[in-house]
Design a protein around this motif. Structure first.
Motif: not given
Length: 89
Positions: A35-38, A43-48
């Motif tokens: 969950k935390e890594e996700y 937040a760092a990459l395009p969420p899609e």
């Protein structure tokens, strides 16, 4: 040539690899089970492109496009998990 790449496992390595591939114009999908890594990856990459789920579940990998992937990168923290993922690929 555009590649379709599935990265299984996030963290620093998966995020870095996804960023490099996206910058080169490749199609990328990332599956993360923590969950935390996700949250950090979304937040760092395009969420899609980031999908949460059990990284060794064939249904999750199917939904992420493992059948269409030209390359599958298993970059989880454990060798056993990486072996399962690459065997499924």
């Amino acid at each position: 040539m555009t590649l379709h790449v599935l990265i299984v496992g996030g963290g620093k390595v998966g995020t870095y690899l996804a960023g490099l591939l996206l910058a080169d114009g490749h199609t990328v999908k990332v599956v993360e089970g923590g969950k935390e890594e996700y949250r950090l990856m979304a937040a760092a990459l395009p969420p899609e492109i980031v999908q949460f789920g059990n990284m060794t579940d064939p249904a999750v990998l199917e939904a992420a496009g493992i059948r269409e992937a030209d390359v599958v990168a298993a970059v989880t923290r454990t060798d056993e998990t990486n072996l399962v993922i690459t065997s499924l690929a």
